[in-house]
Design a protein around this motif. Structure first.
Motif, PDB file in Angstrom:
ATOM      1  N   SER A  30       0.801  -1.222   0.000  1.00 54.22           N
ATOM      2  CA  SER A  30       0.000   0.000   0.000  1.00 54.22           C
ATOM      3  C   SER A  30       0.834   1.272   0.000  1.00 54.22           C
ATOM      4  O   SER A  30       0.413   2.279  -0.535  1.00 54.22           O
ATOM      5  CB  SER A  30      -0.958   0.025   1.197  1.00 54.22           C
ATOM      6  N   GLY A  31       1.965   1.260   0.649  1.00 56.97           N
ATOM      7  CA  GLY A  31       2.772   2.472   0.750  1.00 56.97           C
ATOM      8  C   GLY A  31       2.350   3.357   1.900  1.00 56.97           C
ATOM      9  O   GLY A  31       2.971   4.379   2.175  1.00 56.97           O
ATOM     10  N   CYS A  32       1.291   2.967   2.584  1.00 54.09           N
ATOM     11  CA  CYS A  32       0.800   3.748   3.717  1.00 54.09           C
ATOM     12  C   CYS A  32       0.104   2.809   4.690  1.00 54.09           C
ATOM     13  O   CYS A  32      -0.203   1.670   4.358  1.00 54.09           O
ATOM     14  CB  CYS A  32      -0.142   4.850   3.250  1.00 54.09           C
ATOM     15  N   ARG A  71      -9.632  12.746  11.485  1.00 55.36           N
ATOM     16  CA  ARG A  71      -8.622  12.844  12.548  1.00 55.36           C
ATOM     17  C   ARG A  71      -7.797  11.575  12.739  1.00 55.36           C
ATOM     18  O   ARG A  71      -7.126  11.430  13.741  1.00 55.36           O
ATOM     19  CB  ARG A  71      -9.244  13.290  13.867  1.00 55.36           C
ATOM     20  N   THR A  72      -7.876  10.659  11.804  1.00 57.20           N
ATOM     21  CA  THR A  72      -7.003   9.489  11.819  1.00 57.20           C
ATOM     22  C   THR A  72      -5.690   9.900  11.167  1.00 57.20           C
ATOM     23  O   THR A  72      -5.683  10.584  10.153  1.00 57.20           O
ATOM     24  CB  THR A  72      -7.636   8.330  11.024  1.00 57.20           C
ATOM     25  N   VAL A  73      -4.589   9.464  11.730  1.00 56.41           N
ATOM     26  CA  VAL A  73      -3.286   9.779  11.150  1.00 56.41           C
ATOM     27  C   VAL A  73      -2.903   8.668  10.181  1.00 56.41           C
ATOM     28  O   VAL A  73      -2.905   7.490  10.536  1.00 56.41           O
ATOM     29  CB  VAL A  73      -2.203   9.930  12.244  1.00 56.41           C
ATOM     30  N   VAL A  74      -2.604   9.059   8.947  1.00 52.98           N
ATOM     31  CA  VAL A  74      -2.143   8.115   7.934  1.00 52.98           C
ATOM     32  C   VAL A  74      -0.636   8.273   7.838  1.00 52.98           C
ATOM     33  O   VAL A  74      -0.121   9.384   7.740  1.00 52.98           O
ATOM     34  CB  VAL A  74      -2.794   8.406   6.561  1.00 52.98           C
ATOM     35  N   TYR A  75       0.075   7.150   7.874  1.00 55.41           N
ATOM     36  CA  TYR A  75       1.532   7.158   7.776  1.00 55.41           C
ATOM     37  C   TYR A  75       1.938   6.721   6.377  1.00 55.41           C
ATOM     38  O   TYR A  75       1.545   5.648   5.920  1.00 55.41           O
ATOM     39  CB  TYR A  75       2.146   6.216   8.812  1.00 55.41           C
ATOM     40  N   GLN A  76       2.708   7.550   5.704  1.00 55.21           N
ATOM     41  CA  GLN A  76       3.235   7.239   4.382  1.00 55.21           C
ATOM     42  C   GLN A  76       4.637   6.665   4.548  1.00 55.21           C
ATOM     43  O   GLN A  76       5.477   7.251   5.221  1.00 55.21           O
ATOM     44  CB  GLN A  76       3.293   8.517   3.526  1.00 55.21           C
ATOM     45  N   VAL A  77       4.883   5.508   3.956  1.00 52.69           N
ATOM     46  CA  VAL A  77       6.201   4.879   4.036  1.00 52.69           C
ATOM     47  C   VAL A  77       7.178   5.694   3.201  1.00 52.69           C
ATOM     48  O   VAL A  77       6.897   6.057   2.061  1.00 52.69           O
ATOM     49  CB  VAL A  77       6.143   3.415   3.543  1.00 52.69           C
ATOM     50  N   GLY A  78       8.334   5.999   3.779  1.00 58.69           N
ATOM     51  CA  GLY A  78       9.315   6.871   3.135  1.00 58.69           C
ATOM     52  C   GLY A  78      10.241   6.159   2.165  1.00 58.69           C
ATOM     53  O   GLY A  78      10.354   4.932   2.137  1.00 58.69           O
TER      54      GLY A  78
END
Length: 133
Positions: A30-32, A71-78
């Motif tokens: 997904s990348g996130c 208000r959910t935090v989505v994390y993007q893989v770097g």
């Protein structure tokens, strides 16, 4: 490169086995991700361990966080994670529109719920599979 080799490379970045395995799945499928997906994967509760993982990854610039509408935090893989796993040009590394991000998060949910299945996550894996038929 096998999944074990990729996980080993992520472990060299300072992650434990669970963190490295999850980052690999998130990057390739997904990348996130959202923290709920990590807590489900790690069979942990939200708290010190999840905060430690997020802090470690953010300080290493291996993830970036983005607040969503609810208000959910989505994390993007770097990019560093993709370079470590030998796939620096993976299409999942780029930030997408919110609708596509939702779709990718759902895809990761599916993969996490069905880990016993085989997935062809990279172009190389797909080519090898279809050439072997």
């Amino acid at each position: 490169m096998t999944a074990a080799e990729r996980t080993s490379r992520l472990r060299k970045l300072g992650y434990n086995e669970t963190e490295a395995s999850f980052l690999l799945l998130a990057a390739l499928h997904s990348g996130c991700f959202v923290m709920r997906q990590y807590t489900d994967f790690a069979e942990a509760q939200r708290g010190w361990l999840t905060d430690q993982f997020a802090t470690k990854a953010a300080l290493g610039r291996h993830i970036r966080s983005y607040p969503s509408r609810n208000r959910t935090v989505v994390y993007q893989v770097g990019k560093g994670v993709f370079e470590a796993i030998g796939d620096p040009d993976n299409r999942n590394r780029r930030i997408k529109q919110i609708d596509l991000t939702r779709l990718r998060l759902m895809s990761l949910d599916y993969v996490l719920l069905n880990q016993q299945r085989r997935y062809l996550a990279t172009e190389v894996e797909k080519l090898e599979y279809f050439q072997s038929l």
